[in-house]
Design a protein around this motif. Structure first.
Motif, short mmCIF file in Angstrom:
data_model
loop_
_atom_site.label_atom_id
_atom_site.label_comp_id
_atom_site.label_asym_id
_atom_site.label_seq_id
_atom_site.Cartn_x
_atom_site.Cartn_y
_atom_site.Cartn_z
N GLU A 300 -56.49 109.16 116.01
CA GLU A 300 -56.03 109.68 114.71
C GLU A 300 -54.77 110.52 114.89
O GLU A 300 -53.86 110.49 114.05
N LYS A 301 -54.72 111.28 115.97
CA LYS A 301 -53.53 112.09 116.25
C LYS A 301 -52.33 111.21 116.60
O LYS A 301 -51.18 111.55 116.29
N LYS A 303 -51.94 108.11 115.37
CA LYS A 303 -51.57 107.49 114.09
C LYS A 303 -50.77 108.45 113.22
O LYS A 303 -49.83 108.04 112.51
N SER A 304 -51.12 109.72 113.27
CA SER A 304 -50.43 110.71 112.43
C SER A 304 -49.09 111.15 113.01
O SER A 304 -48.32 111.83 112.35
#
Length: 419
Positions: A300-301, A303-304
């Motif tokens: 997620e990190k 992707k962000s």
């Protein structure tokens, strides 16, 4: 640039009472029980399995504590990557209150309780520098100048004995701080800094997440294809589910299922510079021992954009690195998540059982636990604590058979009369 990696005698066996006494001599100890090199989980498991069969053992440990890798060379936020039921040592389950994925501190407490339960007391600060088979016994020499002579030798130094420092062009001229993960504890000291993490296995991914959570700006080097799987599927661990499916389905079918579920749950990881290998995750693990990454929040990190992904490094510069795609970036620090290796070839004078190339037994699991001349290995299965526990049980059973024969011979009336 500097990379940071963090009275003698002989045992005399009394054939009538089977006591082990220590008699003074010149730095030579004759040991009637098995000698185990290494007091990590694997060495403790063998000692406990032997003790359960009434067989004492002597553990030589180079550090000042048991499980030195876990106690001295792991980062603070580390948890077991697999559920605890796959990481138990023989004969003793985890306490009921432990979570599914115990913390580093909980795992160490478990190992200390295990050693206490089976009264395992290693001889600490004994760095083995050579072990050679001579005249029917193993001669084990330590850096401290002591020799141990024994019939049975168990190599339990494991797959992670020495940190691997990669040979990357220009690394020696880089001016920032360089640490191996064995010397990394927390991202707190990197707050506000740009950090390059080299290596995209479970440790590299988790270190990146730790850096993010402490306000650093991490980037990760992904040199080759990698499988990233969700840690859990359908409320169960992905690893546990895979093990269950493999009982009924071919490995390729299980891999297809895992990849479909991963695509649905995580998306297309190749969009973020994380290409998948051609072989499926379980087949790749079976063939090469390479473990898939079980995601704990790092993806997620990525992707962000909080974690940048770079390809392989072309070379380091004084203040950063140039990558094979031509990009250049400056970094305040570098963390080498480049793994560990076996150190067996450096001290064991046996090339038939262990490979000189990688320090693993030449025969793959499940046949790599026993060599010739009463030489054994534990913790080299590429299957974690589960594989080590299986080998420890086999080793203890094998030694016990020989031990019983020896005990009967010593107890035989003709033996007593001859003495």
């Amino acid at each position: 640039m500097a990379v940071w990696t963090e009275s003698e005698g002989k045992r005399v066996h009394d054939p009538f009472y089977h006591n082990f006494l220590l008699a003074k001599t010149d730095k030579c100890i004759v040991v009637d029980e098995p000698v185990i090199i290494g007091a990590g989980p694997s060495g403790l498991a063998v000692a406990a399995c032997l003790k359960e069969k009434g067989i004492p053992s002597l553990i030589l440990e180079r550090s000042h504590c048991i499980a030195s890798l876990w106690q001295l060379k792991t980062y603070d936020r580390l948890h077991l990557h697999l559920p605890k039921k796959f990481c138990e040592l023989p004969l003793m389950p985890y306490p009921p209150g432990f979570p599914t994925y115990p913390t580093k501190q909980q795992f160490i407490a478990y190992l200390e309780a295990y050693a206490k339960q089976y009264d395992i007391k290693p001889v600490f600060n004994q760095m083995v520098v050579s072990a050679e088979y001579e005249d029917g016994r193993w001669r084990v020499r330590t850096e401290e100048g002591t020799e141990y002579l024994c019939k049975w030798l168990v190599v339990a130094t494991g797959e992670n004995a020495e940190a691997v420092i990669p040979d990357i062009e220009g690394l020696e001229q880089y001016k920032g701080k360089v640490v191996h993960t064995s010397a990394y504890r927390s991202g707190d000291m990197y707050r506000g800094k740009k950090v390059l993490v080299v290596g995209c296995g479970n440790s590299g991914m988790e270190v990146c997440l730790d850096l993010c959570n402490h306000g650093a700006m991490p980037s990760i080097v992904v040199r080759e294809a990698v499988h990233i799987l969700p840690r859990e599927m359908f409320g169960s661990s992905t690893f546990g589910l895979s093990v269950w499916l493999l009982k009924y389905l071919p490995i390729q079918t299980v891999d297809r299922f895992l990849l479909i579920m991963s695509r649905l749950m995580l998306g297309d990881t190749s969009r973020f510079g994380l290409e998948r290998p051609h072989l499926g995750p379980m087949e790749l693990k079976s063939v090469s021992g390479k473990t898939p990454v079980l995601d704990v929040g790092t993806l997620e990190k990525i992707k962000s954009g909080d974690i940048k992904v770079f390809p392989a490094i072309n070379h380091f510069t004084k203040h950063g690195a140039e990558f094979i795609d031509g990009r250049m970036e400056e970094f305040d620090a570098v963390v080498l998540a480049t793994g560990y290796r076996s150190n067996v070839p450096f001290w064991l004078k046996d090339t038939e059982f262990f490979s000189e190339k990688d320090g693993y037994p030449r025969r793959p699991f499940p046949n790599g636990w026993k060599g010739k001349q009463c030489l054994y290995s534990v913790g080299f299965t590429k299957r974690g604590l589960l594989g080590a526990s299986m080998d420890a049980t086999r080793i203890a059973h094998d030694i016990a058979q020989c031990w019983q024969v020896m005990t009967k011979q010593l107890n035989h009336p003709s033996s007593k009369l001859s003495t």
